[in-house]
Design an enzyme around this catalytic site. Structure first.
Site, short mmCIF file in Angstrom:
data_model
loop_
_atom_site.label_atom_id
_atom_site.label_comp_id
_atom_site.label_asym_id
_atom_site.label_seq_id
_atom_site.Cartn_x
_atom_site.Cartn_y
_atom_site.Cartn_z
N ARG A 178 0.85 -1.18 0.00
CA ARG A 178 0.00 0.00 0.00
C ARG A 178 0.89 1.24 0.00
NH1 ARG A 178 -3.38 -2.83 -1.49
NH2 ARG A 178 -5.45 -3.26 -0.68
N HIS B 7 -1.09 -0.32 -9.91
CA HIS B 7 -1.75 -1.23 -8.96
C HIS B 7 -2.30 -2.48 -9.66
CE1 HIS B 7 -3.55 -1.19 -4.66
NE2 HIS B 7 -3.27 -2.42 -5.05
N GLU C 201 -2.72 7.51 -4.42
CA GLU C 201 -3.28 6.82 -5.57
C GLU C 201 -4.64 7.38 -5.96
OE1 GLU C 201 -2.08 2.69 -4.95
OE2 GLU C 201 -3.93 2.17 -5.98
C1 GLV Z 1 -4.58 -5.36 -3.84
O1 GLV Z 1 -3.89 -4.41 -3.55
C2 GLV Z 1 -5.31 -6.12 -2.89
O2 GLV Z 1 -5.28 -5.79 -1.70
O3 GLV Z 1 -5.96 -7.10 -3.30
#
Ligand code: GLV
Ligand code: GLV
Length: 324
Positions: free
Chosen positions: A236, A283, A265
């Site tokens: 994250r 991501h 983000e």
């Molecule tokens: C992606 O970042 C997830 O948490 O699945």
């Protein structure tokens, strides 16, 4: 009457079709309304299917008195006020396991891409700079013998470690709960966090986001890292201070960074856009056909379990506190 489900974004078509057949499905994306308004217009909603970019806070959770489950299409669930949901008697589920391999693959792709300057090399080709082979052209870091420091040896951390081992990389890890069996079986070295940061050539955190780890990687942390180290982040964005990372990359303190997630983000610190020693991807950790279909199937399975009176299989661990 069919049970009412709100799906915030369009996901796998197969999954949408199943949901449409069995439930009264309301899709927020493309409706011209936001989630809050949609919920207010549908106070009998029993399920919210959410995505990591949806902030599911108290205001949202409180709207429907009938809400039974928030099924998050992600392994991370820091986008949800899960304590408030849990304490309101609402199940929160996530989608573990099916995305482990995909995320570990992407982590390796970033490690390889940064260490061998793949994106920079590609740009070099496309801009017509390649005029002939060169003994000093675009040299990178050789992975064999380096130490990869993994923070959080959960499923994704472990899957990454096992891939990295095949490249001759030594594995060190830090975790809140030490895993002696894995240390022995795979020759992983446990280090305290500070030690890990100082001794790793590559650092890759695989931990959930919480306030406790906000800006875990900041000016101080980057300064402590080895010169020429590589920083990877597929967890994250909030665990790093992106501006401090840009400093460490601009000054060449770090060899490079590979980022799948960003502090603000989808916005990115514009200084990063100008740097050759960072690879950035939007991501896409779990973005394989297999993983995403698996995630959709888990979402559906958990919803069906709730409607048949069962406890859903993929409850987030914080629910255990409630049960015990
Ligand atoms: C992606 O970042 C997830 O948490 O699945
Ligand atoms: C989390 O994955 C941990 O092992 O701390």
């Amino acid at each position: 009457m069919k049970n009412k489900i709100i799906l915030t974004k369009i996901f796998q078509k197969e999954a949408v079709d199943i949901l449409k057949k069995d439930y009264d499905l309301i899709i927020v994306e493309g409706s011209g309304k936001d989630l809050k308004t949609t919920l207010k217009n549908n106070p009998d909603t029993e399920v919210i299917i959410s995505f990591l970019s949806d902030k599911i806070d108290r205001d949202i959770i409180e709207i429907s008195d009938n809400l039974k489950i928030i099924s998050n299409y992600a392994v991370g669930y820091n986008n949800i006020d899960f304590i408030f949901a849990r304490d309101s008697g609402i199940f929160v589920t996530n989608t573990p396991d099916v995305l482990t391999a995909a995320t570990a693959d992407l982590t390796m792709a970033l490690i390889l891409g940064v260490s061998r300057r793949i994106v920079e090399s590609d740009k070099y080709m496309r801009s017509g700079k390649f005029k002939g082979w060169g003994a000093n052209l675009l040299l990178g870091r050789e992975l064999g013998g380096l130490t990869l420091g993994i923070i959080g040896l959960g499923k994704i951390g472990l899957a990454t470690a096992l891939r990295a081992r095949a490249f001759g990389i030594n594995i060190a890890y830090y975790s809140n709960n030490r895993k002696p069996d894995l240390e022995k079986k795979f020759n992983f070295e446990y280090m305290e966090l500070e030690e890990l940061i100082k001794n790793s050539d590559i650092i890759s955190p695989h931990i959930p986001y919480s306030d406790d780890v906000h800006h875990l990687f900041n000016k101080n942390t980057f300064e402590k890292m080895k010169d020429n180290a590589i920083f990877i982040n597929v967890s994250r964005g909030g665990i790093m201070n992106e501006s401090h990372l840009a400093d460490a990359l601009e000054s060449k303190k770090l060899f490079g960074a590979g980022l799948d997630v960003f502090e603000f983000e989808p916005r990115v610190n514009d200084r990063l856009n100008k740097l050759d020693n960072v690879i950035m991807v939007p991501h896409i950790g779990s973005a394989t056909y297999t993983a995403r279909l698996g995630m959709a199937n888990i979402v559906i399975k958990n919803i069906k379990q709730v409607f048949s009176g069962k406890v859903p299989e993929n409850l987030i661990p914080e629910h255990n506190v409630l049960k015990s």
